[in-house]
Write an enzyme that holds these catalytic residues in place. Structure first.
Site, PDB file in Angstrom:
ATOM      1  N   ASP A   1       0.839  -1.202   0.000  1.00  0.00           N
ATOM      2  CA  ASP A   1       0.000   0.000   0.000  1.00  0.00           C
ATOM      3  C   ASP A   1       0.874   1.252   0.000  1.00  0.00           C
ATOM      4  OD1 ASP A   1      -3.017   0.751   0.493  1.00  0.00           O
ATOM      5  OD2 ASP A   1      -1.823   2.150   1.679  1.00  0.00           O
TER       6      ASP A   1
ATOM      7  N   ASN B   1      -1.747  12.774  -3.730  1.00  0.00           N
ATOM      8  CA  ASN B   1      -2.672  13.074  -4.818  1.00  0.00           C
ATOM      9  C   ASN B   1      -3.187  14.505  -4.720  1.00  0.00           C
ATOM     10  OD1 ASN B   1      -4.431  12.002  -7.091  1.00  0.00           O
ATOM     11  ND2 ASN B   1      -6.014  12.681  -5.651  1.00  0.00           N
TER      12      ASN B   1
ATOM     13  N   ASP C   1      -0.861   9.275 -10.614  1.00  0.00           N
ATOM     14  CA  ASP C   1      -0.902   8.116 -11.519  1.00  0.00           C
ATOM     15  C   ASP C   1       0.507   7.625 -11.833  1.00  0.00           C
ATOM     16  OD1 ASP C   1      -3.632   8.189 -11.575  1.00  0.00           O
ATOM     17  OD2 ASP C   1      -3.795   9.145 -13.541  1.00  0.00           O
TER      18      ASP C   1
ATOM     19  N   GLU D   1      -4.698   2.525  -4.276  1.00  0.00           N
ATOM     20  CA  GLU D   1      -3.239   2.545  -4.156  1.00  0.00           C
ATOM     21  C   GLU D   1      -2.698   1.245  -3.571  1.00  0.00           C
ATOM     22  OE1 GLU D   1      -4.817   4.704  -0.417  1.00  0.00           O
ATOM     23  OE2 GLU D   1      -5.421   4.345  -2.498  1.00  0.00           O
TER      24      GLU D   1
END
Length: 254
Positions: A112, A120, A129, A156
């Site tokens: 993770d 983000n 991304d 994620e």
């Protein structure tokens, strides 16, 4: 008739069929000419059938190729190019059954991205991304055997499936992934580490007949939660995997 043609400036063409001409030149009888005609028709019909068969076979081949492409797309994560959650679950269930049959260990890694929401928000979707692609390629690079699977499990989070791998081997793979992501030095100012990192939960078991496959996934998820609670950028393992049949754990090696 001749006067009619001259009056209207018309011309009449009279000819014989190819078969008739050949029959006359070769002095073939009417019955033989009929046989030749029937043979020619039969040959044309055979050619038509063969042509139709080849066309149908080509169409089937094209359709099958398109179906395979659609199936591959349905099992692939568009962003990272890794297998998606559905593909991962199918692979996991297949390897779990194989482990039960052969009484061999199977290990799972949950990977993770740390502080991903903050990354983000701070750097935007495009950069986020790119970070996911970096993590995906890193996880995939450590899946070195043909049956090892790296997949994007959602958001994620990524999963690694390691057949025939005990806890010690799985921990080694997880540690290489953690170090490799950190070494990419992707700047993350909202992280206490200054760069993007991952936390990883590891679990391993030698399953027996009747044991639950979900138990191993839940154990890896619990280990991941402890890695995050302990400060992130860590690898943690689950020492016990519960199942109704008390599946034997893969032994850890030091």
């Amino acid at each position: 008739m001749s006067r009619f043609l001259k009056e209207y400036h018309l011309h009449a063409l009279v000819g014989l069929t190819v078969i008739t001409v050949l029959a006359i030149s070769l002095r073939i009888s009417a019955d033989d000419r009929s046989s030749i005609l029937h043979a020619a028709i039969a040959l044309l019909l055979c050619l038509a059938v063969v042509t139709l068969f080849l066309m149908l076979r080509q169409e089937t081949k094209v359709r099958r190729g398109l179906e395979e492409q659609l199936e591959n797309r349905a099992l692939t994560d568009d962003l990272t190019g890794l297998p998606n959650r559905r593909a991962a679950r199918e692979a996991y269930e297949r390897e779990w059954k194989q482990a039960v049959r052969t009484w061999s260990p199977i290990s799972v890694l949950y990977v993770d991205a740390d502080f991903f929401k903050g990354y983000n928000d701070a750097y935007g979707h495009a950069e986020a991304d790119d970070l996911l692609r970096i993590i995906a390629s890193t996880v995939k690079s450590q899946m070195r055997r043909p049956r090892d699977v790296a997949a994007r499990y959602g958001g994620e989070e990524f999963i690694g499936i390691l057949p025939d791998t005990d806890l010690a081997g799985a921990m080694a793979v997880a540690e290489r992934i953690r170090e490799s992501v950190m070494e990419r030095s992707v700047v993350h100012e909202l992280s206490s580490f200054g760069v993007a990192t991952v936390s990883i939960g590891v679990a391993s078991v030698v399953p027996s007949r009747g044991s639950r496959s979900e138990a191993l996934l839940q154990a890896a998820d619990g280990a991941l939660a402890r890695a995050k609670e302990a400060g992130r950028n860590l690898v943690r393992c689950e020492d016990e995997v519960e199942s109704p049949s008390e599946a034997e754990l893969a032994p850890a090696r030091t």
